[in-house]
Design a protein around this motif. Structure first.
Motif, PDB file in Angstrom:
ATOM      1  N   GLY A 428      64.968  34.029  52.324  1.00  0.00           N
ATOM      2  CA  GLY A 428      64.560  33.661  50.974  1.00  0.00           C
ATOM      3  C   GLY A 428      65.731  33.700  50.024  1.00  0.00           C
ATOM      4  O   GLY A 428      66.632  34.540  50.154  1.00  0.00           O
ATOM      5  N   GLY A 429      65.752  32.758  49.061  1.00  0.00           N
ATOM      6  CA  GLY A 429      66.746  32.770  48.006  1.00  0.00           C
ATOM      7  C   GLY A 429      68.140  32.388  48.440  1.00  0.00           C
ATOM      8  O   GLY A 429      68.353  31.677  49.434  1.00  0.00           O
ATOM      9  N   VAL A 430      69.141  32.889  47.696  1.00  0.00           N
ATOM     10  CA  VAL A 430      70.557  32.570  47.912  1.00  0.00           C
ATOM     11  C   VAL A 430      71.352  33.862  47.824  1.00  0.00           C
ATOM     12  O   VAL A 430      71.082  34.710  46.968  1.00  0.00           O
ATOM     13  CB  VAL A 430      71.075  31.571  46.847  1.00  0.00           C
ATOM     14  N   ILE A 431      72.338  34.025  48.690  1.00  0.00           N
ATOM     15  CA  ILE A 431      73.232  35.181  48.645  1.00  0.00           C
ATOM     16  C   ILE A 431      74.630  34.692  48.289  1.00  0.00           C
ATOM     17  O   ILE A 431      75.110  33.691  48.838  1.00  0.00           O
ATOM     18  CB  ILE A 431      73.229  35.952  49.986  1.00  0.00           C
ATOM     19  N   PHE A 432      75.290  35.378  47.343  1.00  0.00           N
ATOM     20  CA  PHE A 432      76.607  34.996  46.863  1.00  0.00           C
ATOM     21  C   PHE A 432      77.635  36.050  47.253  1.00  0.00           C
ATOM     22  O   PHE A 432      77.335  37.246  47.296  1.00  0.00           O
ATOM     23  CB  PHE A 432      76.598  34.870  45.335  1.00  0.00           C
ATOM     24  N   GLU A 433      78.883  35.595  47.500  1.00  0.00           N
ATOM     25  CA  GLU A 433      79.953  36.553  47.722  1.00  0.00           C
ATOM     26  C   GLU A 433      80.254  37.295  46.410  1.00  0.00           C
ATOM     27  O   GLU A 433      80.007  36.794  45.316  1.00  0.00           O
ATOM     28  CB  GLU A 433      81.222  35.845  48.227  1.00  0.00           C
ATOM     29  N   VAL A 456      83.105  30.099  59.360  1.00  0.00           N
ATOM     30  CA  VAL A 456      83.759  29.484  58.197  1.00  0.00           C
ATOM     31  C   VAL A 456      83.339  30.260  56.951  1.00  0.00           C
ATOM     32  O   VAL A 456      82.147  30.465  56.703  1.00  0.00           O
ATOM     33  CB  VAL A 456      83.359  27.997  58.040  1.00  0.00           C
ATOM     34  N   LYS A 457      84.330  30.679  56.150  1.00  0.00           N
ATOM     35  CA  LYS A 457      84.039  31.425  54.934  1.00  0.00           C
ATOM     36  C   LYS A 457      83.398  30.512  53.897  1.00  0.00           C
ATOM     37  O   LYS A 457      83.881  29.409  53.639  1.00  0.00           O
ATOM     38  CB  LYS A 457      85.337  32.025  54.380  1.00  0.00           C
ATOM     39  N   VAL A 458      82.299  30.987  53.293  1.00  0.00           N
ATOM     40  CA  VAL A 458      81.589  30.206  52.271  1.00  0.00           C
ATOM     41  C   VAL A 458      81.327  31.093  51.054  1.00  0.00           C
ATOM     42  O   VAL A 458      81.337  32.320  51.146  1.00  0.00           O
ATOM     43  CB  VAL A 458      80.256  29.639  52.805  1.00  0.00           C
ATOM     44  N   LYS A 459      81.095  30.461  49.903  1.00  0.00           N
ATOM     45  CA  LYS A 459      80.846  31.205  48.667  1.00  0.00           C
ATOM     46  C   LYS A 459      79.414  31.713  48.580  1.00  0.00           C
ATOM     47  O   LYS A 459      79.156  32.724  47.927  1.00  0.00           O
ATOM     48  CB  LYS A 459      81.161  30.329  47.454  1.00  0.00           C
ATOM     49  N   TYR A 460      78.519  30.998  49.210  1.00  0.00           N
ATOM     50  CA  TYR A 460      77.111  31.404  49.179  1.00  0.00           C
ATOM     51  C   TYR A 460      76.404  30.855  50.407  1.00  0.00           C
ATOM     52  O   TYR A 460      76.912  29.975  51.100  1.00  0.00           O
ATOM     53  CB  TYR A 460      76.421  30.909  47.900  1.00  0.00           C
TER      54      TYR A 460
END
Length: 600
Positions: A428-433, A456-460
């Protein structure tokens, strides 16, 4: 823990000892009430096993048991206070525990404790609203703090508000379609061989490893396992010739990234199979088409029926049935049609629509009808698509983003030069660095330092994606499969008692009040018992047909209350399906699957 760590643990304990933990000691309903009362009296400071041990030691004389537990509690408090003083930590979990203990000794009520704890932790806890909202930490909470989340049953049983996330538009990201596919079926049906051969054909593994597997399997007389060993990497799996834990492989098609979850087929490892299904969007049911093999898996105590039932009840609505090893019957169409007919009858009886069933004849070992359609003359009667073409046409399920963050953790491990890594699926939702989040049921505040998706590194990361998260924390903590990384503003509910609308499976004997069970929610599991059977329901319309029945019989639907040993993360089914579905097992058998209708 990682799959590698888990397999080492299994090897150390022994497979039989590790996987027969479901056969817990049985108690009657009166004994269960005594145990439950004691656990509640001490506010879950003692586990069920500890309470039973003390009860046995004092011959179940309750006065002596309470005296013994009071002494044990006092010793633990003294030890905890001593550790706290030595560390001299102005904040953090131990101080919060000490403060709460001091409050308990002063005889204050739970609500007074919550108010005091909130005041002392300052900005680390957001004050409850006048309506009695769940107390939750604020964004200013420090990583490593353990926060006391007060129970609010009213809020637990309400719908969540819509959550808005500030996500930068990224056309490249939007075009990436991720899908999770679990592969289930009776043992030796060819599930691992299918995934392994796909990895060969799609060049997911290098030729050096492929050659090594072929050589080593041939040396021990198991050349037919050369593809299966791509997933079955560990000695325990190779010795027994079966998959023990879930294997993960990501394979790209023209339009999608598909995560293949290779589930074990052996009866002993159904709990691991359940963990795979809870992560899946679609399922492949692999059937061995050889003479008598289908019948062994379907009729005579095999796992085909149980796997299909679990897949359906855990929310997978579309099923691709692969009739494997068709080469062993010379691609006999009559054999294929017979198996298709028998399975269709069963699958529709447990709730599948015929429109959501697809049957494909294959040979996983020889890669026929896998990546491309078979060109064998004897297979010419099949006019449908091959497996990978079918998978490419499946729509990616719609996943609502505007929900509170929920990341189900299924692995955790320490990585050199990085620290603690957790692996899981965003439900659920979004997770951010660089954001703060909460690990439940511990109540541990952590900082999300880095997010990786497919290395691969991602911002969210958004709902539906499988990711690795590098988290920062100060305290030593034990993170288990089934724990949840969640929003600080909207923490996931935790409870020991909940109401379930249960669909019973094929039972050896009726389900009675007090029956010992093992509960599974997503990848979490916990022992417990049936606290109450409230009613029997009509399958057709859901209406109550009988109140307070004595038992639940084969294939009946019922409303039951379940009590588990420890607090566990859970949701109403109407809020989060992935945390609102429950599997109940007893003595290594699935007795029912249901949805949570009330958290108590």
């Amino acid at each position: 823990m990682s799959r590698n760590t888990k397999m080492k643990q299994i090897a150390a304990e022994g497979i039989d000892d590790h996987y027969h933990s479901e056969d817990d000691e049985q108690f009657n309903s009166e004994d269960e009430e005594i145990i439950e009362d004691i656990i509640f009296h001490y506010k879950n400071q003692f586990t069920k096993k500890e309470v039973v041990r003390i009860l046995d030691k004092h011959n179940w004389v309750e006065d002596d048991v309470y005296d013994a537990l009071d002494d044990l509690k006092k010793k633990r408090e003294q030890k905890q206070n001593k550790v706290t003083e030595e560390k001299k930590q102005p904040t953090g979990g131990n101080v919060l525990v000490k403060k709460q203990q001091n409050q308990n000794q002063q005889g204050k009520s739970n609500n007074d404790q919550a108010a005091q704890l909130t005041k002392q932790a300052s900005s680390s806890v957001t004050a409850a609203s006048t309506s009695g909202a769940t107390t939750a930490p604020s964004d200013k909470s420090k990583a490593g703090e353990y926060i006391k989340i007060e129970r609010d049953v009213v809020k637990f049983n309400q719908a969540y508000p819509s959550v808005e996330y500030d996500i930068e538009a990224d056309k490249k990201e939007e075009n990436v379609k991720n899908m999770n596919l679990v592969i289930v079926g009776h043992v030796d049906s060819g599930k691992s061989t299918l995934v392994g051969h796909l990895c060969h054909l799609k060049k997911v593994i290098d030729q050096k490893l492929a050659h090594k597997n072929e050589k080593e399997s041939k040396n021990i007389g198991k050349e037919s396992f050369k593809f299966a060993w791509v997933n079955d990497e560990f000695e325990a799996e190779r010795q027994r010739g079966i998959t023990i834990d879930i294997g993960y492989k990501v394979i790209q098609t023209k339009n999608k990234n598909i995560t293949f979850l290779d589930a074990p087929g052996h009866k002993d490892f159904v709990p691991n199979m359940i963990q795979g299904v809870t992560q899946a969007d679609y399922a492949l049911l692999v059937i061995e088409g050889s003479l008598q093999a289908f019948e062994r898996g379907f009729e005579f105590g095999g796992q085909t029926k149980e796997h299909a039932f679990l897949v359906k009840q855990l929310g997978v609505q579309r099923l691709i049935v692969l009739i494997n090893k068709m080469d062993t019957v010379n691609w006999d169409r009559n054999r294929f049609e017979y198996i298709k007919l028998e399975l269709t009858r069963f699958l529709t009886s447990i709730g599948y629509s015929e429109d959501n069933l697809i049957f494909v004849p294959i040979s996983a070992f020889y890669a026929e009808n896998i990546v491309e359609k078979s060109k064998l003359p004897e297979a010419g009667w099949y006019e449908g698509k091959c497996l990978m073409e079918l998978l490419d046409t499946l729509p990616v399920p719609t996943r609502p983003v505007n929900t509170p963050l929920r990341l189900n953790i299924y692995n955790s491990f320490y990585q050199k030069n990085k620290g603690l890594i957790i692996q899981g699926k965003v439900e659920g939702g979004v997770i951010f660095e660089k954001s703060k989040a909460l690990i439940m049921p511990q109540g541990l505040v952590v900082t999300v330092k880095e997010i990786n998706r497919e290395n691969v590194k991602v911002k969210y990361a958004k709902v539906g994606e499988n990711i690795d998260v590098h988290i920062v924390h100060k305290e030593d903590c034990e993170i288990r499969s089934g724990d949840v990384l969640c929003s600080i503003e909207h923490p996931i509910p935790i409870s020991r008692i909940f109401e379930v609308e249960l669909s019973a499976f094929e039972l050896s004997y009726p389900i009675l009040k007090g029956a010992q069970i093992v509960m599974y929610i997503n990848t979490a599991k916990c022992p417990g018992y049936i606290k109450k059977i409230t009613a029997i329901l009509d399958k057709a319309n859901g209406q109550i047909t009988k109140k307070n029945p004595k038992c639940i019989r084969n294939n009946e639907c019922a409303i039951v209350e379940v009590c588990i040993e420890k607090e566990n993360c859970m949701e109403l089914f109407s809020n989060f399906k992935s945390f609102g579905r429950v599997v109940l097992r007893e003595k290594m058998n699935t007795i029912g699957v249901g949805s949570i209708t009330k958290i108590l």
